[in-house]
Design a protein around this motif. Sequence first.
Motif, short mmCIF file in Angstrom:
data_model
loop_
_atom_site.label_atom_id
_atom_site.label_comp_id
_atom_site.label_asym_id
_atom_site.label_seq_id
_atom_site.Cartn_x
_atom_site.Cartn_y
_atom_site.Cartn_z
N GLN A 169 -29.82 12.02 -23.95
CA GLN A 169 -29.53 11.46 -25.27
C GLN A 169 -30.82 11.18 -26.04
O GLN A 169 -30.90 11.43 -27.24
CB GLN A 169 -28.72 10.16 -25.12
CG GLN A 169 -27.28 10.39 -24.70
CD GLN A 169 -27.09 10.29 -23.19
OE1 GLN A 169 -27.89 10.83 -22.43
NE2 GLN A 169 -26.03 9.62 -22.78
N VAL A 171 -25.53 5.57 -26.07
CA VAL A 171 -24.13 5.97 -26.13
C VAL A 171 -23.73 6.70 -24.85
O VAL A 171 -24.42 7.61 -24.40
CB VAL A 171 -23.88 6.88 -27.36
CG1 VAL A 171 -22.45 7.40 -27.37
CG2 VAL A 171 -24.18 6.12 -28.64
N GLN A 175 -28.87 8.15 -30.25
CA GLN A 175 -27.67 8.00 -29.42
C GLN A 175 -28.03 7.68 -27.97
O GLN A 175 -27.24 7.92 -27.07
CB GLN A 175 -26.85 9.30 -29.47
CG GLN A 175 -26.24 9.61 -30.81
CD GLN A 175 -25.01 8.77 -31.09
OE1 GLN A 175 -25.08 7.54 -31.11
NE2 GLN A 175 -23.88 9.41 -31.31
N VAL A 198 -21.52 9.30 -23.15
CA VAL A 198 -20.67 10.45 -23.44
C VAL A 198 -20.61 11.35 -22.21
O VAL A 198 -21.43 11.23 -21.31
CB VAL A 198 -21.18 11.26 -24.66
CG1 VAL A 198 -21.03 10.47 -25.94
CG2 VAL A 198 -22.63 11.69 -24.46
N TYR A 256 -20.60 12.10 -31.74
CA TYR A 256 -21.90 12.01 -31.06
C TYR A 256 -22.97 12.78 -31.83
O TYR A 256 -24.07 12.27 -32.07
CB TYR A 256 -21.78 12.55 -29.64
CG TYR A 256 -23.12 12.66 -28.94
CD1 TYR A 256 -23.75 11.53 -28.45
CD2 TYR A 256 -23.74 13.91 -28.80
CE1 TYR A 256 -25.00 11.64 -27.82
CE2 TYR A 256 -24.98 14.01 -28.18
CZ TYR A 256 -25.60 12.88 -27.69
OH TYR A 256 -26.83 12.98 -27.09
#
Length: 208
Positions: A93, A168, A165, A170, A157
């Motif tokens: 990320q 985050v 990100q 994912v 995203y």
Amino acid sequence: HRDLHSFPTRRSSDLAMYIRCQIAEGRSMHTLTQVEVLDVFSGLRRDWRKSFLALLVLEVVEALCLKDQPNELIFELVLRELKRLETTQQPVQLVQSLLMALLSEWGAEPSLRYCPVCGESVVGESYFSPRAGGLACKTCAQAKGARHFRSPEFTSYFQGLLESQESVEVSGEVLLEAHRALHKWLQHYLDKELPGFLVVASSQVICS
């Protein structure tokens, strides 16, 4: 004389060092007079996944930068993020956000929040097209005959990469989709292949 800060290059057999060079400028050739090691990026050397991602960043920077045209802003951005890469728990990320930030600094980022065809906000399923200019809405993509669309999770995203990100959570599938989309975009923008993207995609850096 002048000082030159230099990053490791993708030609290195191992992730190299952050060095300061002192160069004497001549009429036709320059002479390297002094080298000082500032950082060996030990945190990246110990993690092969992070090493691959760092070398991908350097490959992109090398492809985007003009030869002998220093860019202090890009230099500081990349150096700061490589240091953060040493300790982050979300390296993919971080690197994807960094690549998008680099594109933004060059004014070459794709359209992410608004469809480049109709100008409407892109939400839910989307279609990524470098030729169109970025993320197209499903309506416009369908009108052009597209049948395979990106998931709402990917859309959200990918749109957020400009705001970072790193924190985050994912799926590996979305991260791999984003990796391939960034690859396609840079390949289209630069009109050249960047082997580092293929190495990262094939070496289980993302899905492992």
